[in-house]
Design an enzyme around this catalytic site. Structure first.
Site, PDB file in Angstrom:
ATOM      1  N   TYR A 180     -34.713 -12.217  42.968  1.00  0.00           N
ATOM      2  CA  TYR A 180     -35.791 -11.925  43.600  1.00  0.00           C
ATOM      3  C   TYR A 180     -35.214 -10.894  44.861  1.00  0.00           C
ATOM      4  O   TYR A 180     -33.889 -10.979  45.308  1.00  0.00           O
ATOM      5  CB  TYR A 180     -35.872 -13.341  44.917  1.00  0.00           C
ATOM      6  CG  TYR A 180     -36.972 -12.986  45.995  1.00  0.00           C
ATOM      7  CD1 TYR A 180     -38.171 -12.903  45.401  1.00  0.00           C
ATOM      8  CD2 TYR A 180     -36.624 -13.101  47.277  1.00  0.00           C
ATOM      9  CE1 TYR A 180     -39.208 -12.673  46.678  1.00  0.00           C
ATOM     10  CE2 TYR A 180     -37.452 -12.753  48.493  1.00  0.00           C
ATOM     11  CZ  TYR A 180     -38.902 -12.721  47.767  1.00  0.00           C
ATOM     12  OH  TYR A 180     -39.649 -12.580  48.925  1.00  0.00           O
ATOM     13  N   ARG A 240     -35.702 -29.225  67.486  1.00  0.00           N
ATOM     14  CA  ARG A 240     -34.781 -28.394  66.748  1.00  0.00           C
ATOM     15  C   ARG A 240     -33.943 -29.063  65.814  1.00  0.00           C
ATOM     16  O   ARG A 240     -33.633 -28.616  64.949  1.00  0.00           O
ATOM     17  CB  ARG A 240     -34.170 -27.267  67.770  1.00  0.00           C
ATOM     18  CG  ARG A 240     -33.126 -26.376  67.089  1.00  0.00           C
ATOM     19  CD  ARG A 240     -33.182 -24.966  67.721  1.00  0.00           C
ATOM     20  NE  ARG A 240     -32.668 -25.099  69.016  1.00  0.00           N
ATOM     21  CZ  ARG A 240     -31.782 -25.690  69.631  1.00  0.00           C
ATOM     22  NH1 ARG A 240     -30.576 -25.890  68.775  1.00  0.00           N
ATOM     23  NH2 ARG A 240     -31.404 -25.652  70.910  1.00  0.00           N
TER      24      ARG A 240
HETATM   25  C1  PLP Z   1     -40.393 -15.698  47.583  1.00  0.00           C
HETATM   26  C2  PLP Z   1     -39.014 -16.042  46.872  1.00  0.00           C
HETATM   27  C3  PLP Z   1     -37.979 -16.437  48.055  1.00  0.00           C
HETATM   28  C4  PLP Z   1     -38.067 -16.032  49.468  1.00  0.00           C
HETATM   29  O1  PLP Z   1     -39.060 -16.917  49.949  1.00  0.00           O
HETATM   30  P1  PLP Z   1     -39.954 -16.664  51.165  1.00  0.00           P
HETATM   31  O2  PLP Z   1     -40.512 -17.915  51.502  1.00  0.00           O
HETATM   32  O3  PLP Z   1     -40.920 -15.574  51.079  1.00  0.00           O
HETATM   33  O4  PLP Z   1     -39.048 -16.407  52.313  1.00  0.00           O
HETATM   34  C5  PLP Z   1     -36.773 -16.285  47.370  1.00  0.00           C
HETATM   35  N1  PLP Z   1     -36.871 -16.600  46.014  1.00  0.00           N
HETATM   36  C6  PLP Z   1     -37.497 -16.470  45.111  1.00  0.00           C
HETATM   37  C7  PLP Z   1     -37.551 -16.794  43.709  1.00  0.00           C
HETATM   38  C8  PLP Z   1     -38.973 -16.176  45.732  1.00  0.00           C
HETATM   39  O5  PLP Z   1     -40.059 -15.971  44.599  1.00  0.00           O
END
Ligand code: PLP
Length: 394
Positions: free
Chosen positions: A103, A50
């Site tokens: 996002y 971890r």
């Molecule tokens: C997909 C994405 C995230 C989140 O990432 P995950 O790996 O799905 O948790 C954050 N920011 C952007 C711009 C993304 O495209």
């Protein structure tokens, strides 16, 4: 590896096999526990997985090298990287500023999850720098969160100007650089303090692993009023403390897959950017398409900034269909573009942001246009992809 170019570092950084058998590819370290020969002294630098694991370290070393950062941390998802970072660098009462296009998951994290612990949040339209300057003088903003290019509208924000403004205000500038990938944009070189990636997207690149990464600028310190829990004022130490304490760590096989993807990042993203440019030009000339959002088009408002701060325009673009019904019909009518919500992979994807990825924006003053369609261009032949869109547009 610091004297070498991007391509060379992508293949070799962090790849010492650490083995006596001469493996060219470092083995995947599955062990959760490491031998310590004396109490209180680590034998090989590791104790319990971890806190640290060699497979994770090799990915971290590679990403830190490509972004030009002091230290990198990898996570089981992009969201887990964002969550750990924001918890490590802000406390209850702090203000997080964020852009109006980003996002949907990040919006939920900041405005719903982190908000219950008393963190405050303010949205700001960063296309006009005056808005940011005003926010930074009226509020004591601990962190400014910028996603560039943004998702799904492909806004491009000027990182040099933003970092000058945040530095003057004592605000930390965090850049979610997922859509660009480290090959097209290195925010730390432009003055940002921390870079975030969903390695699920371009870094992994093959739609087979969820992961995230943070890269922290060398020597970066916590804001003055942030009480340190690690005992150190360094952001990197605070992030390491939070990550190990809450256990936000990726497994060795996931770390291996993300690192495997990273080695071919440059060739993939070069080709995806070239194809996306052709797709954008095709859509731009199509009578049934109202508007195309792609920084590679000269008419895009972020075109010149992208020329300055990026080494290409990337593989993601979006466009407005004639109506919401048309947008949904097109999403369901493609054959090569798979209807799916991710981006950055070898296969091309199409999706409907208003429902599939950005429903969290419905309650904001900036809801997603219901005629918007987002594309992520993969590695298929450009002509095949354009033919597919031509038949889907009808
Ligand atoms: C997909 C994405 C995230 C989140 O990432 P995950 O790996 O799905 O948790 C954050 N920011 C952007 C711009 C993304 O495209």
């Amino acid at each position: 590896m610091s004297g070498f170019s991007f391509s060379t570092r992508a293949v070799h950084a962090g790849q010492d096999a650490r083995t006596t058998t001469g493996d060219v590819v470092p083995p995947i370290h599955l062990s959760t526990v490491f031998v310590t020969e004396r109490v209180g002294e680590l034998t090989g630098g590791y104790e319990y997985a971890r806190g640290g694991n060699p497979t994770r370290d090799s990915l971290q070393e590679a990403i830190a090298s490509l972004e030009g950062g002091g230290s990198a941390f990898v996570f089981p998802s992009g969201m887990s990287a964002e969550d750990t970072l924001l918890r490590a660098i802000t406390r209850g009462g702090d203000v997080i500023g964020y852009g109006t296009d980003m996002y949907g998951g990040t919006l939920r994290l900041i405005t719903q999850v982190l908000a219950v612990e008393g963190r405050r949040h303010v949205a700001v339209d960063m296309l006009d720098l005056a808005n940011v300057e005003e926010l930074l003088v009226t509020e004591n903003v601990a962190v400014l969160w910028v996603e560039t290019p943004s998702n799904p509208l492909l806004d491009v924000y000027d990182l040099v100007s933003l970092s000058e403004a945040t530095r003057r205000a004592g605000t930390l500038l965090v850049v979610d650089s997922t859509l660009a990938s480290p090959f097209l944009q290195r925010p730390l070189e432009l003055g940002a303090d921390v870079v975030v990636h969903s390695t699920t997207k371009y870094i992994g690149g093959h739609s087979d692993v969820i992961g995230g990464a943070l890269v922290v600028a060398e020597g970066l310190e916590l804001g003055h009023n942030v009480q340190s829990l690690s005992g150190s004022r360094l952001v990197a130490d605070e992030v390491a403390f939070f990550q190990a304490t809450v256990g936000a760590v990726p497994g060795p096989f996931d770390s291996y897959l993300a690192g495997r993807g990273l080695k071919s990042l440059e060739v993939r993203v070069r080709r995806q950017s070239e194809t996306a440019q052709q797709v954008a030009e095709f859509l731009d000339a199509h009578p049934l398409v109202e508007r195309v959002f792609y920084p590679g088009l000269p008419g895009h408002p972020g075109h010149e900034i992208a020329d300055r701060q990026m080494d290409g325009y990337g593989g993601v673009l979006s466009f407005l269909a004639a109506s919401p019904e048309e947008a949904i019909r097109i999403c369901e009518a493609t054959n090569l573009f798979t209807l799916g919500v991710s981006l950055g992979s070898v296969e091309s994807l199409i999706e409907y942001p208003a429902v599939q990825t950005h429903a969290a924006k419905d309650d904001t003053p900036w809801p997603i246009d219901r005629s918007l369609v987002r594309l992520s261009v993969g590695l298929e032949h450009p002509e095949d992809l354009i033919d597919d869109l031509r038949q889907a547009l009808g």
